[in-house]
Design a protein around this motif. Structure first.
Motif, PDB file in Angstrom:
ATOM      1  N   GLY A  64       0.652  -0.864  -0.207  1.00  0.00           N
ATOM      2  CA  GLY A  64      -0.275  -0.083  -0.162  1.00  0.00           C
ATOM      3  C   GLY A  64       1.137   1.271  -0.396  1.00  0.00           C
ATOM      4  O   GLY A  64       1.650   1.236   0.726  1.00  0.00           O
ATOM      5  N   ALA A  65       0.824   2.598  -0.808  1.00  0.00           N
ATOM      6  CA  ALA A  65       1.435   3.015  -0.829  1.00  0.00           C
ATOM      7  C   ALA A  65       0.484   4.816  -0.988  1.00  0.00           C
ATOM      8  O   ALA A  65      -0.589   4.784  -1.930  1.00  0.00           O
ATOM      9  CB  ALA A  65       2.333   3.382  -2.079  1.00  0.00           C
ATOM     10  N   THR A  66       0.721   5.772  -0.350  1.00  0.00           N
ATOM     11  CA  THR A  66       0.290   7.240  -0.241  1.00  0.00           C
ATOM     12  C   THR A  66       0.559   8.063  -0.291  1.00  0.00           C
ATOM     13  O   THR A  66       2.110   7.548   0.080  1.00  0.00           O
ATOM     14  CB  THR A  66      -0.808   7.304   0.819  1.00  0.00           C
ATOM     15  N   GLY A  67       0.289   9.404  -0.800  1.00  0.00           N
ATOM     16  CA  GLY A  67       1.497   9.866  -0.723  1.00  0.00           C
ATOM     17  C   GLY A  67       0.783  11.513   0.051  1.00  0.00           C
ATOM     18  O   GLY A  67      -0.628  11.282   0.515  1.00  0.00           O
TER      19      GLY A  67
ATOM     20  N   PRO B 178       0.166  15.573  11.171  1.00  0.00           N
ATOM     21  CA  PRO B 178       0.234  14.903  12.473  1.00  0.00           C
ATOM     22  C   PRO B 178      -0.537  13.695  13.122  1.00  0.00           C
ATOM     23  O   PRO B 178      -0.900  12.905  13.585  1.00  0.00           O
ATOM     24  CB  PRO B 178      -0.205  15.768  13.489  1.00  0.00           C
ATOM     25  N   ASP B 179      -2.058  13.511  12.174  1.00  0.00           N
ATOM     26  CA  ASP B 179      -2.979  12.804  12.024  1.00  0.00           C
ATOM     27  C   ASP B 179      -2.378  10.703  11.884  1.00  0.00           C
ATOM     28  O   ASP B 179      -3.348   9.910  11.934  1.00  0.00           O
ATOM     29  CB  ASP B 179      -4.719  12.500  11.412  1.00  0.00           C
ATOM     30  N   GLY B 180      -1.175  11.535  11.076  1.00  0.00           N
ATOM     31  CA  GLY B 180      -0.829  10.054  10.120  1.00  0.00           C
ATOM     32  C   GLY B 180      -1.427   9.728   9.197  1.00  0.00           C
ATOM     33  O   GLY B 180      -1.493   8.452   9.035  1.00  0.00           O
ATOM     34  N   SER B 181      -2.848  10.211   8.597  1.00  0.00           N
ATOM     35  CA  SER B 181      -3.831   9.634   7.612  1.00  0.00           C
ATOM     36  C   SER B 181      -2.928   9.106   6.881  1.00  0.00           C
ATOM     37  O   SER B 181      -3.439   8.016   6.149  1.00  0.00           O
ATOM     38  CB  SER B 181      -4.660  10.895   7.719  1.00  0.00           C
ATOM     39  N   GLY B 182      -1.733   9.757   6.029  1.00  0.00           N
ATOM     40  CA  GLY B 182      -1.085   9.041   4.499  1.00  0.00           C
ATOM     41  C   GLY B 182      -0.653   8.004   5.514  1.00  0.00           C
ATOM     42  O   GLY B 182      -0.904   6.629   4.533  1.00  0.00           O
ATOM     43  N   ALA B 183      -0.369   7.233   6.407  1.00  0.00           N
ATOM     44  CA  ALA B 183       0.569   6.357   6.988  1.00  0.00           C
ATOM     45  C   ALA B 183      -1.232   5.047   6.869  1.00  0.00           C
ATOM     46  O   ALA B 183      -0.901   4.193   6.531  1.00  0.00           O
ATOM     47  CB  ALA B 183       0.739   6.601   8.656  1.00  0.00           C
ATOM     48  N   VAL B 184      -1.938   5.572   7.532  1.00  0.00           N
ATOM     49  CA  VAL B 184      -3.209   4.942   7.943  1.00  0.00           C
ATOM     50  C   VAL B 184      -3.673   4.230   6.527  1.00  0.00           C
ATOM     51  O   VAL B 184      -3.886   3.481   6.934  1.00  0.00           O
ATOM     52  CB  VAL B 184      -4.141   5.706   8.412  1.00  0.00           C
TER      53      VAL B 184
ATOM     54  N   SER C 149       5.513  -3.986   7.497  1.00  0.00           N
ATOM     55  CA  SER C 149       6.528  -3.950   8.066  1.00  0.00           C
ATOM     56  C   SER C 149       5.900  -2.290   6.889  1.00  0.00           C
ATOM     57  O   SER C 149       5.550  -1.487   5.652  1.00  0.00           O
ATOM     58  CB  SER C 149       7.601  -3.858   5.976  1.00  0.00           C
ATOM     59  N   ASN C 150       6.285  -0.893   7.426  1.00  0.00           N
ATOM     60  CA  ASN C 150       6.289   0.651   7.546  1.00  0.00           C
ATOM     61  C   ASN C 150       6.991   1.376   7.340  1.00  0.00           C
ATOM     62  O   ASN C 150       8.074   1.682   7.774  1.00  0.00           O
ATOM     63  CB  ASN C 150       5.078   1.056   8.461  1.00  0.00           C
ATOM     64  N   SER C 151       7.161   2.078   6.269  1.00  0.00           N
ATOM     65  CA  SER C 151       7.993   2.997   5.926  1.00  0.00           C
ATOM     66  C   SER C 151       7.172   4.797   5.585  1.00  0.00           C
ATOM     67  O   SER C 151       6.362   4.746   4.464  1.00  0.00           O
ATOM     68  CB  SER C 151       8.796   2.818   4.583  1.00  0.00           C
ATOM     69  N   LEU C 152       7.832   5.800   5.983  1.00  0.00           N
ATOM     70  CA  LEU C 152       7.807   7.554   5.384  1.00  0.00           C
ATOM     71  C   LEU C 152       8.725   7.760   5.152  1.00  0.00           C
ATOM     72  O   LEU C 152       9.762   7.671   5.432  1.00  0.00           O
ATOM     73  CB  LEU C 152       7.114   7.381   6.224  1.00  0.00           C
TER      74      LEU C 152
ATOM     75  N   ASN D  21       4.557   7.848   1.558  1.00  0.00           N
ATOM     76  CA  ASN D  21       4.172   6.281   2.921  1.00  0.00           C
ATOM     77  C   ASN D  21       4.146   5.555   1.713  1.00  0.00           C
ATOM     78  O   ASN D  21       3.318   5.266   1.006  1.00  0.00           O
ATOM     79  CB  ASN D  21       3.021   6.479   3.378  1.00  0.00           C
ATOM     80  N   ALA D  22       4.031   4.573   2.470  1.00  0.00           N
ATOM     81  CA  ALA D  22       4.286   2.722   2.010  1.00  0.00           C
ATOM     82  C   ALA D  22       4.562   1.550   2.964  1.00  0.00           C
ATOM     83  O   ALA D  22       5.935   1.686   3.730  1.00  0.00           O
ATOM     84  CB  ALA D  22       6.016   2.521   0.608  1.00  0.00           C
ATOM     85  N   ALA D  23       3.697   0.978   2.908  1.00  0.00           N
ATOM     86  CA  ALA D  23       4.079  -0.668   3.354  1.00  0.00           C
ATOM     87  C   ALA D  23       3.948  -1.607   3.237  1.00  0.00           C
ATOM     88  O   ALA D  23       2.699  -1.640   1.911  1.00  0.00           O
ATOM     89  CB  ALA D  23       2.465  -0.626   4.590  1.00  0.00           C
ATOM     90  N   VAL D  24       4.858  -2.678   3.165  1.00  0.00           N
ATOM     91  CA  VAL D  24       4.231  -3.525   2.069  1.00  0.00           C
ATOM     92  C   VAL D  24       2.921  -5.527   3.829  1.00  0.00           C
ATOM     93  O   VAL D  24       4.468  -4.708   4.970  1.00  0.00           O
ATOM     94  CB  VAL D  24       5.552  -4.085   1.888  1.00  0.00           C
TER      95      VAL D  24
END
Lengths: 76, 412
Positions: free
Chosen positions: B262-265, B275-281, B395-398, B404-407
């Motif tokens: 999953g990946a977002t900007g 601040p709310d981390g919504s991109g990571a969410v 595994s999460n990465s920003l 934002n990208a997670a696998v």
């Protein structure tokens, strides 16, 4: 160290080949050098012998012997 | 759609060279952070320590002229990439070479070469003395370039660059490539080696790095109340990703499935996350959905966990938003507490630690967890590794730029 031996050493070290394979008749290409490695080699000669080669000079050097002769000539 | 499985892993990090060396150090909770030894005299810098690969001799993997011509991130990439290929047992030959790709995440590329050439050649106007290998030796995509030359892999070959999320984007692209049938296997990972004054001065200017010079080993303390910034690290990590049917047909050992991406900007700020981390969410939820995973399936999250004040609070919030009550029953850890932050290679080594957690049923710890930050209240596997069966992990990465990208990995 003689000039011949110094040239041989620089070629061997720069191209990562055994010094005994750097015989006078060998071309840089035969020793595994691509065009980028030849440019790097010419720079090493320039640094070692404190000389400057123009592009024409550099292009004319294709073998170990030609290099030895050129350096002898220019530093004589 | 084809399943994508992991059949090989290779790694060099501040914790050492090779998969088992790394995994042993992780389980022992060792710190790979030390005073700078990769360059002379860091005394003028605000930060004088880093995660550096110890005892690395690139000549074990390439000839002396190659060592001289290629930047350090390429040395590390070749060492880790070749280990992954060898570990997988995949023989790359004429029968399959065009079906094997190589995608590598690199955040910054050849910063050491750039710094050295500018200081010794450009600043002194010795333009004619710039090495002909300067450009090929520093460009980011020379990592997959060299790996293809050394392995014979002739499928798609390129570099993903998204700062500290680079390697996760590389994994995502590899997943899609194999799913779509463009490749049957991809050597995918990340590499970074930028422990030079230029990089440190740049991050220091941003106040991003820890300056705990009197105690390098405890400087990287993700989720701890007194964390004061990230610790720069270097390294490389690679996975051999293969289509399931190809791996099973050749009888390969399978270490897990790369199930989802999953990946977002953020569309927010050049360096600060929302601040709310919504991109990571959104990225985490996409990875779960993409992998067909339920929230309750996830037993472990290898967090981005940089040890910066902003990241760790934001990421904790994001995990709670995604998982609700389950956030408190899963384990979260930041292996950056031990390796430092490997930037473009961070997600690469963290994927490997996540897969090893699944393989061996051991949760990597977050070391240097001395006092909890009240805003960081999850189970961070504080200080000591713990046994626990893990059937699926994230595994999460920003990254800077608001990426934002997670696998997601699943046991196989």
């Amino acid at each position: 160290m003689s000039l011949d031996a110094k040239v041989t050493e620089i070629i061997a070290e720069n191209l990562g080949v055994p010094a005994e394979s750097v015989t006078p008749d060998k071309s840089f290409e035969e020793l595994g050098a691509d065009s980028l490695a030849v440019v790097e080699l010419v720079m090493a000669f320039e640094d070692e012998f404190d000389i400057e080669l123009d592009d024409g000079d550099a292009a004319s050097l294709k073998t170990v012997q030609q290099t030895i002769d050129f350096v002898k000539n220019i530093t004589a | 759609m084809r399943k994508v499985v992991v059949t090989g892993m290779g790694i060099v990090s501040p914790l050492g060279i090779g998969l088992e060396t790394n995994w042993k150090a992780i389980q022992e909770g060792k710190s790979g952070i030390a005073p700078i030894f990769l360059f002379d005299d860091p005394s003028g810098l605000a930060t004088q320590f880093a995660g550096q690969v110890p005892d690395f001799d690139a000549a074990q993997w390439m000839t002396p002229p190659e060592v001289r011509r290629y930047d350090r991130f390429l040395h590390l990439a070749v060492a880790a990439g070749l280990e992954a290929v060898e570990h997988s047992g995949l023989v790359i030959d004429d029968s399959n070479a065009k079906r094997v790709g190589c995608i590598v995440g690199v955040g910054l590329g050849g910063m050491p070469s750039l710094e050295q050439t500018i200081s010794t050649r450009i600043a002194t106007q010795k333009y004619r003395r710039v090495s002909p290998f300067f450009i090929p030796g520093l460009i980011a995509n020379m990592a997959p370039g060299l790996l293809s030359i050394y392995t014979g892999a002739r499928g798609e070959n390129w570099t993903a660059t998204s700062a500290c999320a680079s390697a996760n984007h590389a994994f995502g692209a590899a997943l899609r490539s194999i799913q779509a049938g463009a490749c049957d296997a991809v050597i995918a990972g990340g590499a970074e080696a930028v422990v030079v004054p230029t990089t440190i001065a740049g991050f220091n200017a941003m106040k991003a790095l820890s300056t705990r010079n009197d105690s390098p080993e405890t400087a990287s303390r993700p989720f701890d109340k007194d964390r004061d910034g990230f610790v720069l690290g270097e390294g490389a990590g690679f996975l051999m990703l293969e289509a399931e049917e190809m791996a099973t047909a050749r009888g390969a050992t399978i270490y897990g499935e790369l199930a989802g991406f999953g990946a977002t900007g953020d569309a927010h700020h050049i360096t600060a996350p929302r601040p709310d981390g919504s991109g990571a969410v959104d990225a985490l939820e996409m990875a779960l959905a993409d992998g067909g995973l339920n929230k309750e399936d996830i037993g472990y999250i290898n967090a981005h966990g940089t040890s910066t004040p902003a990241n760790d609070v934001m990421e904790t919030r994001a995990i709670k938003t995604v998982f609700g009550d389950h956030a408190h029953s899963l384990a979260v850890s930041s292996t950056k507490s031990m390796t430092g932050h490997l930037l473009g290679a961070a997600a690469a080594v963290e994927a490997i630690y996540s897969l090893m957690a699944i393989r061996d049923g051991v949760l990597p710890p977050t070391i240097n967890h001395f006092e909890a930050d009240p805003e960081c209240d999850l189970d961070y596997v504080a200080n000591e590794a713990r046994q626990a069966k893990v059937t699926a992990a994230l595994s999460n990465s920003l990254g800077f730029g608001g990426t934002n990208a997670a696998v997601a990995f699943r046991s196989y």
